[in-house]
Design a protein around this motif. Structure first.
Motif, PDB file in Angstrom:
ATOM      1  N   TYR A  40      51.625   0.601 -38.764  1.00 47.89           N
ATOM      2  CA  TYR A  40      52.370  -0.661 -38.796  1.00 47.89           C
ATOM      3  C   TYR A  40      51.531  -1.771 -39.403  1.00 47.89           C
ATOM      4  CZ  TYR A  40      54.660  -4.908 -37.262  1.00 47.89           C
ATOM      5  OH  TYR A  40      55.237  -6.134 -37.230  1.00 47.89           O
ATOM      6  N   SER A  41      50.243  -1.788 -39.098  1.00 49.58           N
ATOM      7  CA  SER A  41      49.382  -2.861 -39.620  1.00 49.58           C
ATOM      8  C   SER A  41      49.299  -2.813 -41.145  1.00 49.58           C
ATOM      9  CB  SER A  41      47.988  -2.781 -39.011  1.00 49.58           C
ATOM     10  OG  SER A  41      47.301  -1.640 -39.479  1.00 49.58           O
ATOM     11  N   GLN A  42      49.507  -1.637 -41.735  1.00 47.95           N
ATOM     12  CA  GLN A  42      49.498  -1.539 -43.193  1.00 47.95           C
ATOM     13  C   GLN A  42      50.738  -2.201 -43.793  1.00 47.95           C
ATOM     14  OE1 GLN A  42      49.211   2.667 -43.878  1.00 47.95           O
ATOM     15  NE2 GLN A  42      47.008   2.729 -43.557  1.00 47.95           N
ATOM     16  N   TYR A  43      51.845  -2.201 -43.043  1.00 48.65           N
ATOM     17  CA  TYR A  43      53.077  -2.780 -43.556  1.00 48.65           C
ATOM     18  C   TYR A  43      53.163  -4.282 -43.321  1.00 48.65           C
ATOM     19  CZ  TYR A  43      55.048   1.803 -44.470  1.00 48.65           C
ATOM     20  OH  TYR A  43      55.282   3.039 -44.969  1.00 48.65           O
ATOM     21  N   GLU A  44      52.409  -4.796 -42.380  1.00 49.63           N
ATOM     22  CA  GLU A  44      52.516  -6.208 -42.015  1.00 49.63           C
ATOM     23  C   GLU A  44      52.279  -7.161 -43.184  1.00 49.63           C
ATOM     24  OE1 GLU A  44      51.285  -8.974 -38.245  1.00 49.63           O
ATOM     25  OE2 GLU A  44      50.889  -6.838 -38.227  1.00 49.63           O
ATOM     26  N   PRO A  45      51.222  -6.984 -43.998  1.00 48.75           N
ATOM     27  CA  PRO A  45      51.036  -7.903 -45.136  1.00 48.75           C
ATOM     28  C   PRO A  45      52.215  -7.849 -46.117  1.00 48.75           C
ATOM     29  CG  PRO A  45      49.058  -6.592 -44.805  1.00 48.75           C
ATOM     30  CD  PRO A  45      50.107  -6.053 -43.885  1.00 48.75           C
ATOM     31  N   LEU A  50      57.017 -10.348 -48.487  1.00 46.39           N
ATOM     32  CA  LEU A  50      58.451 -10.305 -48.784  1.00 46.39           C
ATOM     33  C   LEU A  50      59.193 -11.455 -48.100  1.00 46.39           C
ATOM     34  CD1 LEU A  50      59.125  -6.469 -48.571  1.00 46.39           C
ATOM     35  CD2 LEU A  50      59.151  -7.898 -50.615  1.00 46.39           C
ATOM     36  N   ARG A  51      58.797 -11.774 -46.874  1.00 53.78           N
ATOM     37  CA  ARG A  51      59.423 -12.899 -46.168  1.00 53.78           C
ATOM     38  C   ARG A  51      59.160 -14.200 -46.918  1.00 53.78           C
ATOM     39  NH1 ARG A  51      57.607 -12.316 -40.926  1.00 53.78           N
ATOM     40  NH2 ARG A  51      59.426 -11.055 -40.474  1.00 53.78           N
ATOM     41  N   HIS A  52      57.929 -14.372 -47.412  1.00 52.15           N
ATOM     42  CA  HIS A  52      57.573 -15.572 -48.174  1.00 52.15           C
ATOM     43  C   HIS A  52      58.405 -15.652 -49.463  1.00 52.15           C
ATOM     44  CE1 HIS A  52      55.218 -18.838 -49.792  1.00 52.15           C
ATOM     45  NE2 HIS A  52      54.969 -18.116 -50.876  1.00 52.15           N
ATOM     46  N   LYS A  53      58.518 -14.525 -50.163  1.00 51.65           N
ATOM     47  CA  LYS A  53      59.308 -14.507 -51.392  1.00 51.65           C
ATOM     48  C   LYS A  53      60.764 -14.866 -51.097  1.00 51.65           C
ATOM     49  CE  LYS A  53      56.811 -11.162 -54.241  1.00 51.65           C
ATOM     50  NZ  LYS A  53      56.897  -9.844 -54.893  1.00 51.65           N
ATOM     51  N   TYR A  54      61.294 -14.329 -50.006  1.00 46.12           N
ATOM     52  CA  TYR A  54      62.677 -14.621 -49.618  1.00 46.12           C
ATOM     53  C   TYR A  54      62.855 -16.113 -49.348  1.00 46.12           C
ATOM     54  CZ  TYR A  54      66.812 -14.939 -46.668  1.00 46.12           C
ATOM     55  OH  TYR A  54      68.005 -15.318 -46.122  1.00 46.12           O
TER      56      TYR A  54
END
Length: 86
Positions: A40-45, A50-54
């Motif tokens: 999971y920690s690999q996906y967090e960044p 993606l949230r920032h881009k959105y």
């Protein structure tokens, strides 16, 4: 007397095996939990990016809508003024 001791020995062995099995299951669950946390920690960044881009895209979209509405109202005002001059 020996059958009683045999019974006690079997009971002891049963509980000992049960205890070992529970310990092994606990260790396996802990290992799985550590593996999943690492995964999971690999996906967090990526999720943060993606949230920032959105959020940036939504902000730009809202700004474009505001600008469009402002230009439309300006255009309507100019059209009314033109109609009034005719």
């Amino acid at each position: 007397a020996t059958s009683t001791w045999d019974k006690f020995r079997k009971e002891r062995d049963f509980h000992r095996m049960h205890h070992k099995r529970v310990g092994q299951e606990k260790n396996k669950l802990l290992t799985d939990l550590k593996r999943l946390r690492k995964h999971y920690s690999q996906y967090e960044p990526t999720i943060k990016e993606l949230r920032h881009k959105y959020e940036v895209a939504m902000k730009e979209k809202m700004l474009m809508r505001l600008e469009r509405d402002r230009i439309n109202s300006k255009l309507e005002g100019l059209e009314k003024r033109l109609e009034g001059q005719k």
